[in-house]
Structure formats: C-alpha cells, structure tokens
Design an enzyme around this catalytic site. Structure first.
Site, PDB file in Angstrom:
ATOM      1  N   ARG A 143     -10.956   2.947  -6.834  1.00 46.89           N
ATOM      2  CA  ARG A 143     -11.118   3.654  -5.554  1.00 46.89           C
ATOM      3  C   ARG A 143     -10.613   5.091  -5.668  1.00 46.89           C
ATOM      4  NH1 ARG A 143     -13.391  -0.187  -5.881  1.00 46.89           N
ATOM      5  NH2 ARG A 143     -13.533  -1.989  -4.515  1.00 46.89           N
TER       6      ARG A 143
ATOM      7  N   SER B  60     -12.646  -2.452   4.494  1.00 47.35           N
ATOM      8  CA  SER B  60     -11.304  -2.726   3.974  1.00 47.35           C
ATOM      9  C   SER B  60     -10.394  -1.531   4.216  1.00 47.35           C
ATOM     10  CB  SER B  60     -11.371  -3.035   2.477  1.00 47.35           C
ATOM     11  OG  SER B  60     -12.144  -4.190   2.243  1.00 47.35           O
TER      12      SER B  60
ATOM     13  N   GLU C 157      -7.234   2.860   2.309  1.00 50.65           N
ATOM     14  CA  GLU C 157      -8.471   3.391   1.738  1.00 50.65           C
ATOM     15  C   GLU C 157      -9.008   4.555   2.553  1.00 50.65           C
ATOM     16  OE1 GLU C 157     -11.694   1.119   0.361  1.00 50.65           O
ATOM     17  OE2 GLU C 157     -10.494  -0.528  -0.434  1.00 50.65           O
TER      18      GLU C 157
END
Length: 342
Positions: free
Chosen positions: A167, A242, A338
């Site tokens: 990520r 998420s 995130e």
C-alpha cells in the site's frame, strides 16, 4: 480553455464517506492540454491544492481551504500487441472496476483479482492497490505523469522507479508528490493464468459450474461476490473500504502474539517480518459492529469504518484513533490508516 473554477464548491458527492464539506475552489481537469493554464491559475498558485480521483481513499474532517482538482482524464487504448501479451493503457480518471471488466471483455488477463476495488485508475499506483493475492505492481509497467515542479512536463516512471511497497509507492513520499498521475500502462496476458489460492476465492469458485477450471471472468465474479457480501456499497453506506493497513511486524512479535492468541491470522512478509490481519485485531479489541453516534465499524467487516448518515469526518477520525489506541494497548501493534485524512 475548458477549465471552469467553482468557488465554495460542495464535495459531498465526490467522496465515498459522504462528508458534507466544501472546497474554497474546485475545478475538473478533463483535458491534459488544460494543465498549463491550471498551473498558472490564481487558485492553484495561492494553494493549497488537493488532487482528487474517485474520492474513495480519503476522509475529510473539515472544509478544504484551497483548490480541489478532480482528475477526470479519460481514455483506454491498446499500446502494443505482442501475441501472448498486450501492453494497454488507461487514463487516470477512468473508473478502476470498469477498467478491469473492460480488460476481461477484451481477453486481457491479470487484473481479475482486483475487481470491484473502488476508485480511479490514477489512484491505483499511488496506493499500490491489492486484493486476494494480487497487487497492481504485478502487471503495471509504466506510469505516465506530469511533473508539477517542471510546469507539467510529461515524464514516464517505470515500475522500479515507482518504488512499490505494501500500500505504498514513491507518490506517497517526499519528492514523489510532484508527480500527477495521468495514465497507467499494464502488461496483461492473453493466457488465463488464474490465481485462486488466496482467501475465500476457491470456496466461492467451487460453487460455479466451471470448477475446477475457472476462467479469469469466473475469478472476477467470485471476487465481486465476496466483496459485495463483506463490504458495504458506499452509495448506500458511506465508507472508504478498508480503513487500516494490515500491519507488518517483526517475526518475534508475531510469534509471541500467536502463542497467546492461536487463532491470529498471520502471513510471511519478507525476512524477519510477518503481516497480521488488522480486521482480526480490531474484532478482538471489541470494535466489530461498534457505533458512536453515526460513526461506526461495519458489522460484517471490522476493517471498514462507516458513516451511518450524519457522522462528521472528525467523528470518524476519533473512532479510528480509539481503535488504534485499544489495539496497541492489547497487542502492542500500531495500526496505520489507509485513507488520506484531511
């Protein structure tokens, strides 16, 4: 010039959390030829500037005091046909899931495990999006960018130059934010090499008539079915998917936690490192289905924070901070969000 600047612009429809916030100035960039004029404009020069894609990976906690630019560049093309593989390109403003489904209809395979991920193509390399054993870096070859520090000069970054991680990418770090993603190129296969061994995919595929020889289209549909069953539709319940990354911790810590909690999911993450399941940690900390006013944790997926209607971004953020604190207290692991928090 086709640029239209809007003052005091509403952003509620442009972020998947549905935060009712406004931008001091707003403009849509639909043609790369307009970029020099945009960079020379007073709202841009005054700043600050936020480049917005699909609005699916950010949380507004306040009105934005500067210029919000929605990157709405469109276009798809076959760059090179090399028989067994193809080099293909999608503009930054293309919807990611629509792009994945388009590649499948063309017989170009490799992105099927990334079906139904919200957002735009332009955001995919920034976040190095991933799901069900596949990351965008696996098929991405190049990112076509405008160098904002060089007046919008077009440059091409290779896969290696993007410095992909979990990520993560060069675009999220100092120096990398000078690059505006304009288009992304992928090398996809004409041969259907499906990946079915991660998570619930195989179990879902076993229900289909094509098992045990599923097609990439079957894998895509399985992923869609799984995501729809687990994750709320942001059009019905505000969320950004998420909210936390799965934490990567030293192997020694993972072993100690597994000794105390044998059901803890964990995965190898390189020498001496281990990836833990953030959703499991959050659920064990007692937050699955938890609600504070209209800010809550989804009842079916503890990784997803949701806006039940009238939550403010600050309330969602406060809930996220409470989750971080409790998980760290119980397990000694600090979760990282995130989404970009503004």
């Amino acid at each position: 010039m086709s640029l239209t600047f809007i003052d005091n612009a509403p952003l509620k429809a442009l972020n998947t959390f549905g935060m009712d916030v406004r931008a001091a100035h707003f403009v849509r960039l639909t043609d790369l030829a307009d970029l020099p004029a945009l960079l020379a404009s007073q709202p841009y020069r005054q700043g600050p500037v936020l480049w917005l894609g699909g609005g699916s990976n950010l949380l507004f906690t306040r009105d934005y005091p500067g210029l919000v630019v929605q990157v709405a560049l469109s276009g798809r093309k076959l760059v090179a046909d090399q028989g067994e593989s193809v080099l293909v390109e999608a503009a930054a403003g293309e919807n990611w899931h629509d792009w994945v489904r388009y590649t499948l209809t063309q017989g170009w395979f490799g992105l099927e495990n990334l079906s139904l991920i919200p957002g735009s193509v332009g955001a995919s390399p920034v976040q190095n999006i991933g799901a069900y054993g596949v990351e965008v870096k696996d098929t991405l070859t190049e990112v076509l960018c405008a160098d904002l520090d060089q007046g919008g000069r077009l440059v091409t970054l290779t896969n290696a130059e993007c410095a992909f991680g979990y990520r993560d990418s060069v675009f999220k770090h100092a120096g990398g934010q000078r690059y505006l993603v304009c288009a992304v190129r992928f090398r996809l296969s004409r041969a259907p090499h499906v990946k079915t061994g991660y998570g619930d995919i195989e179990r879902e595929l076993r229900t289909l008539p094509s098992w045990p020889t599923p097609t990439p289209g079957d894998v895509s549909q399985a992923v869609i079915n799984i995501r729809k069953a687990k994750l709320p539709d942001p059009r019905e319940l505000g969320n950004a998917g998420s909210f936390f990354k799965n934490p990567v911790v030293p192997q020694a810590l993972a072993d100690a936690l597994a000794g105390a909690h044998p059901s803890l999911p964990r995965y190898p993450a390189g020498p001496g490192q281990c990836k833990l399941a953030a959703g499991w940690l959050i659920e064990q900390a007692g937050f699955k289905g938890h609600r504070q006013g209209d800010a809550g944790v989804h009842e079916r997926q503890a990784l997803v924070l949701v806006n039940y209607g009238a939550a403010s971004g600050s309330e969602i953020h406060a809930l996220a901070q409470a989750i971080q604190a409790e998980v760290e207290r119980r397990f000694g692991v600090r979760l990282s969000p995130e989404p970009v928090i503004i």
